[in-house]
Structures are given as structure tokens and as C-alpha cells.
Enzyme design. Structure first.
Site, short mmCIF file in Angstrom:
data_model
loop_
_atom_site.label_atom_id
_atom_site.label_comp_id
_atom_site.label_asym_id
_atom_site.label_seq_id
_atom_site.Cartn_x
_atom_site.Cartn_y
_atom_site.Cartn_z
N LEU A 181 0.83 -1.21 0.00
CA LEU A 181 0.00 0.00 0.00
C LEU A 181 0.86 1.25 0.00
O LEU A 181 0.54 2.24 -0.67
CB LEU A 181 -0.93 0.00 1.22
CG LEU A 181 -1.76 1.28 1.40
CD1 LEU A 181 -2.67 1.52 0.19
CD2 LEU A 181 -2.59 1.20 2.68
N ASP A 204 12.27 2.86 12.55
CA ASP A 204 11.58 1.67 13.07
C ASP A 204 10.51 2.15 14.04
O ASP A 204 10.81 2.93 14.96
CB ASP A 204 12.59 0.75 13.76
CG ASP A 204 11.98 -0.61 14.07
OD1 ASP A 204 10.89 -0.67 14.69
OD2 ASP A 204 12.59 -1.62 13.67
N ALA A 258 3.40 -1.90 9.22
CA ALA A 258 2.93 -2.90 10.17
C ALA A 258 3.70 -4.20 9.96
O ALA A 258 4.32 -4.39 8.90
CB ALA A 258 1.43 -3.16 9.97
N THR A 286 -7.57 -3.27 9.84
CA THR A 286 -7.88 -4.49 9.10
C THR A 286 -9.25 -5.09 9.44
O THR A 286 -9.74 -4.92 10.57
CB THR A 286 -6.77 -5.54 9.40
OG1 THR A 286 -7.18 -6.80 8.88
CG2 THR A 286 -6.52 -5.70 10.89
N ASP A 287 -9.80 -5.81 8.48
CA ASP A 287 -11.02 -6.59 8.72
C ASP A 287 -10.78 -7.69 9.76
O ASP A 287 -11.73 -8.22 10.34
CB ASP A 287 -11.52 -7.21 7.40
CG ASP A 287 -10.44 -8.01 6.66
OD1 ASP A 287 -9.24 -7.71 6.82
OD2 ASP A 287 -10.81 -8.95 5.92
N TYR A 338 -2.40 -11.28 14.96
CA TYR A 338 -2.33 -10.08 14.11
C TYR A 338 -3.55 -9.20 14.35
O TYR A 338 -3.42 -7.99 14.58
CB TYR A 338 -2.25 -10.53 12.65
CG TYR A 338 -2.44 -9.42 11.64
CD1 TYR A 338 -1.45 -8.47 11.40
CD2 TYR A 338 -3.63 -9.33 10.89
CE1 TYR A 338 -1.63 -7.46 10.46
CE2 TYR A 338 -3.81 -8.33 9.95
CZ TYR A 338 -2.81 -7.40 9.74
OH TYR A 338 -3.00 -6.40 8.81
N1 LIG Z 1 -2.18 -6.66 3.00
C1 LIG Z 1 -3.46 -6.76 3.32
O1 LIG Z 1 -4.22 -7.58 2.75
C2 LIG Z 1 -4.04 -5.86 4.40
C3 LIG Z 1 -5.39 -6.03 4.74
C4 LIG Z 1 -5.92 -5.19 5.72
C5 LIG Z 1 -5.14 -4.22 6.32
N2 LIG Z 1 -3.83 -4.10 5.97
C6 LIG Z 1 -3.02 -3.07 6.63
O2 LIG Z 1 -2.62 -2.15 5.62
C7 LIG Z 1 -1.31 -1.65 5.91
C8 LIG Z 1 -0.42 -1.85 4.72
O3 LIG Z 1 -0.29 -3.24 4.45
P1 LIG Z 1 0.70 -3.76 3.31
O4 LIG Z 1 0.16 -5.04 2.81
O5 LIG Z 1 1.01 -2.65 2.38
O6 LIG Z 1 1.99 -4.07 4.19
P2 LIG Z 1 3.41 -4.63 3.69
O7 LIG Z 1 3.46 -4.72 2.19
O8 LIG Z 1 3.72 -5.85 4.49
O9 LIG Z 1 4.42 -3.45 4.11
C9 LIG Z 1 4.70 -3.26 5.45
C10 LIG Z 1 5.43 -1.95 5.59
O10 LIG Z 1 5.65 -1.74 6.98
C11 LIG Z 1 7.04 -1.47 7.17
N3 LIG Z 1 7.45 -1.99 8.48
C12 LIG Z 1 7.41 -3.26 8.92
N4 LIG Z 1 7.89 -3.33 10.18
C13 LIG Z 1 8.24 -2.07 10.53
C14 LIG Z 1 8.79 -1.48 11.68
N5 LIG Z 1 9.12 -2.22 12.76
N6 LIG Z 1 9.03 -0.15 11.68
C15 LIG Z 1 8.74 0.62 10.61
N7 LIG Z 1 8.20 0.12 9.48
C16 LIG Z 1 7.95 -1.21 9.44
C17 LIG Z 1 7.77 -2.17 6.03
O11 LIG Z 1 9.02 -1.55 5.86
P3 LIG Z 1 10.29 -2.41 5.29
O12 LIG Z 1 9.99 -2.66 3.82
O13 LIG Z 1 11.44 -1.51 5.48
O14 LIG Z 1 10.34 -3.67 6.08
C18 LIG Z 1 6.79 -1.90 4.88
O15 LIG Z 1 7.01 -0.62 4.37
C19 LIG Z 1 -0.86 -2.37 7.18
O16 LIG Z 1 -1.09 -1.53 8.29
C20 LIG Z 1 -1.75 -3.59 7.25
O17 LIG Z 1 -1.95 -4.01 8.58
C21 LIG Z 1 -3.25 -4.90 5.02
#
Ligand SMILES: NC(=O)c1ccc[n+]([C@@H]2O[C@H](COP(=O)([O-])OP(=O)(O)OC[C@H]3O[C@@H](n4cnc5c(N)ncnc54)[C@H](OP(=O)(O)O)[C@@H]3O)[C@@H](O)[C@H]2O)c1
Length: 298
Positions: free
Chosen positions: A27, A49, A73, A114-115, A138
Site C-alpha cells: 500500500l 523503526d 505494520a 484491518t477486517d 495479528y
Molecule cells: N495486506 C493486506 O491484505 C491488508 C489487509 C488489511 C489491512 N492491511 C493493513 O494495511 C497496511 C499496509 O499493508 P501492506 O500489505 O502494504 O503491508 P506490507 O506490504 O507488508 O508493508 C509493510 C510496511 O511496513 C514497514 N514496516 C514493517 N515493520 C516495521 C517497523 N518495525 N518499523 C517501521 N516500518 C515497518 C515495512 O518496511 P520495510 O519494507 O522496510 O520492512 C513496509 O514498508 C498495514 O497496516 C496492514 O496491517 C493490510
């Protein structure tokens, strides 16, 4: 997506100062693109971080953004089951660090949730007034963050979304395309229902919410719903692959984390901001049209 035109109001034409945590994620990349005309500070975990309170505070105080978008996250849903401490340290304590710094700096905060904060026992779309009851670590860590953020920053905006897909990282359509291009048949669970959401559509809606000074909980997904099997069937059909998709049950494919059987989110809260999301099949078509994986298959 239909939404109020920003040009209708001169305030909408000014650039926003935005700090984005999670810019390297699925995202986050779409958000960085959507907000490229704004004054944007885009951060990955290497830059700050979330668990490092002093560092989080410093980046927010240095830039003093109007909005902080917290997309970062620990999103490995199964990994969270065996790393409970890490899940809570990043997803809950990390979010608290950002909220405290936002309060000190006078910044607005939009937190991605999240859902999975719901247990999935309903059979009609979840409203923002429905009680949280997560079934996974989670989900618990995100629910904990939601509760604490609402205490620390009553004006926080909590955007719950689901089943993200998009360019620049792992996602369900990319996985299905890779499997379907090498196998005659794939099995996909048909007893979990939700709403797939294209990161580009979500990023656009989130930018509109910031412009509209949104607060409280908002549910944002592409419209319509399906099972993972329906989603996979549509991916295979739309990409013209001959692969057969076989429906199976969650029980046949046990995973460490429990997933909600039903997690469709009602769009009523989003409609109050006059934002109407495209249907998920339309979003999938646009994703596939621009997918390097599909181009490589042709
Ligand atoms: N994916 C889904 O289907 C989904 C569904 C519902 C809600 N969400 C929510 O939507 C948001 C975006 O999801 P996404 O799928 O885009 O996530 P993602 O692709 O897993 O990316 C996670 C991001 O968080 C960063 N991150 C991880 N650990 C960290 C830390 N300790 N400190 C600072 N940054 C950190 C990562 O940075 P690095 O690359 O440097 O590790 C990356 O930029 C999240 O909050 C997730 O909970 C996601």
C-alpha cells in the site's frame, strides 16, 4: 472512484505536508505515488523503526506534518502467531509511539487497520459500530492499536481495509498467476468471504479522506464481495489461462492463524465522505492490465 472534486474548494488546491510510514510496502508504494505532488516524507523501516520511540518522535518533530499516514505494520498474519511479542511491539506499541509524537507535533494521524479485528461470525457487512473480536494475534495487535489510538488521539482516523492487492510486492493475484501458469489445477479456499481491494483505489480514497479532514473509523474496500475461490477463478479467467480452479475448505488447508469466515466491511462510513469505490472485478481488470506478470505470460 467518485468523490468530491478537490478543485471545488481552494483549500483542496494547497499541497499537504505528509509523513508516510510503510512507504516500501504494498500500500505504501501506491500511497507514495498518489501523494507525489504533496510535500511528502516517505519512510521505510530502515528510515524509522516504529519501535524506536526517539527516532519516530524525531522524524515527526523535524517535519511537523499536517497528516501522518501509518501504513507500516508487521503484516505476516501466520508469523504473528509465533511472534506475538513482535506483533504487539510493532503493530500496537509502534502505533502508540506514532500517536504520541503526532499529539506533541499537532499532526493528524490516519492509521491503517484491518477486517481481521472481527471474528467473522456475522453474515452481513460489518459496520463501524460492530464490536471488535479478533481471532488471530495479528488481529489482536491491530485491535489493541485501534483502542489505544482512540484514547491518545480522539481525532484519529482509523481506515479498516481488507484483502489488498497491487503492484510492487506479494499479493494474491500475483501468486495465483504464478501458480496457474505452471499447474493444470490449483485449489483455493471457498469458505472465506471478503472484499478484495486494489492499493491504487485505496490510496486515492485515503488521500481524499485526508483532504476531507476525516476522523473516526472508516471502512474502505473495493465494492462487492467474493470468496478466495471466486477471486482466483476471476483472475484465471481474466488472464486467459486454461488452469482449472478447484474449491476447497479452510479445514483442508490449515494455517497457523485463524481467518474470519466472513469479513465484508460496510461502505456506509465511506459514503458519508461521498467516496464510492469501484467494484473489485473492475479493480482486478485494471491491475491485470498493468501487471508485468500478465505481460510476461503473453
Ligand atoms: N495486506 C493486506 O491484505 C491488508 C489487509 C488489511 C489491512 N492491511 C493493513 O494495511 C497496511 C499496509 O499493508 P501492506 O500489505 O502494504 O503491508 P506490507 O506490504 O507488508 O508493508 C509493510 C510496511 O511496513 C514497514 N514496516 C514493517 N515493520 C516495521 C517497523 N518495525 N518499523 C517501521 N516500518 C515497518 C515495512 O518496511 P520495510 O519494507 O522496510 O520492512 C513496509 O514498508 C498495514 O497496516 C496492514 O496491517 C493490510
Amino acid at each position: 472512484m467518485r468523490a468530491e472534486s478537490w478543485d471545488q474548494n481552494s483549500r483542496y488546491n494547497a499541497t499537504m505536508r505528509v509523513t508516510l510510514f510503510g512507504a516500501s510496502g504494498l500500500l505504501g508504494q501506491a500511497l507514495a505515488q498518489e501523494l507525489s505532488a504533496e510535500q511528502l516524507t516517505a519512510l521505510s523501516s530502515r528510515d524509522a523503526d516504529l519501535r524506536d520511540h526517539a527516532r519516530v518522535r524525531a522524524v515527526i518533530h523535524d517535519f511537523r506534518p499536517e497528516w501522518i499516514l501509518l501504513s507500516a505494520a508487521y503484516t505476516d498474519v501466520d508469523g504473528c502467531e509465533s511472534n506475538r511479542d513482535m506483533a504487539f511491539a510493532v503493530n500496537c506499541e509502534g502505533a502508540i509511539n506514532v500517536a504520541q509524537a503526532a499529539r506533541e507535533a499537532g499532526s493528524r494521524l490516519l492509521f491503517l487497520s484491518t477486517d481481521y479485528v472481527f471474528d467473522g461470525s456475522k453474515r452481513s457487512p460489518y459496520e463501524i459500530s460492530d464490536a471488535r473480536n479478533p481471532a488471530s494475534v495479528y488481529g489482536e495487535s491491530k485491535a489493541c492499536a485501534e483502542e489505544r489510538l482512540l484514547e491518545i488521539l480522539p481525532e484519529v482516523c482509523i481506515a479498516r481495509t481488507s484483502w489488498l492487492f497491487g503492484h510492487g510486492g506479494k499479493c494474491f493475484p500475483a501468486t495465483i498467476l504464478k501458480l496457474a501458469s505452471t499447474r493444470p489445477e490449483i485449489s483455493v479456499v471457498n469458505d472465506q468471504r471478503g472484499s478484495p481491494t486494489f492499493t491504487r483505489d485505496l490510496a486515492s480514497a485515503l488521500a481524499h479522506l485526508c483532504r476531507a479532514d476525516a476522523h473516526g473509523i472508516v471502512h474502505i474496500t473495493n465494492s462487492g464481495d467474493c470468496t478466495w475461490y471466486d477471486f482466483a477463478t476471476e483472475i484465471v479467467r481474466a488472464s486467459g489461462l486454461p488452469t482449472k480452479v478447484k474449491p476447497v475448505t479452510t479445514a483442508e488447508f490449515p494455517r497457523p492463524a485463524r481467518r474470519p469466515a466472513y469479513s465484508v466491511l460496510s461502505p456506509a462510513s465511506l459514503h458519508t465522505y461521498n467516496i464510492h469505490m469501484p467494484e473489485w472485478r473492475d479493480a482486478l481488470r485494471r491491475y491485470l492490465e498493468t501487471s508485468p506478470i500478465v505481460s510476461a505470460l503473453q
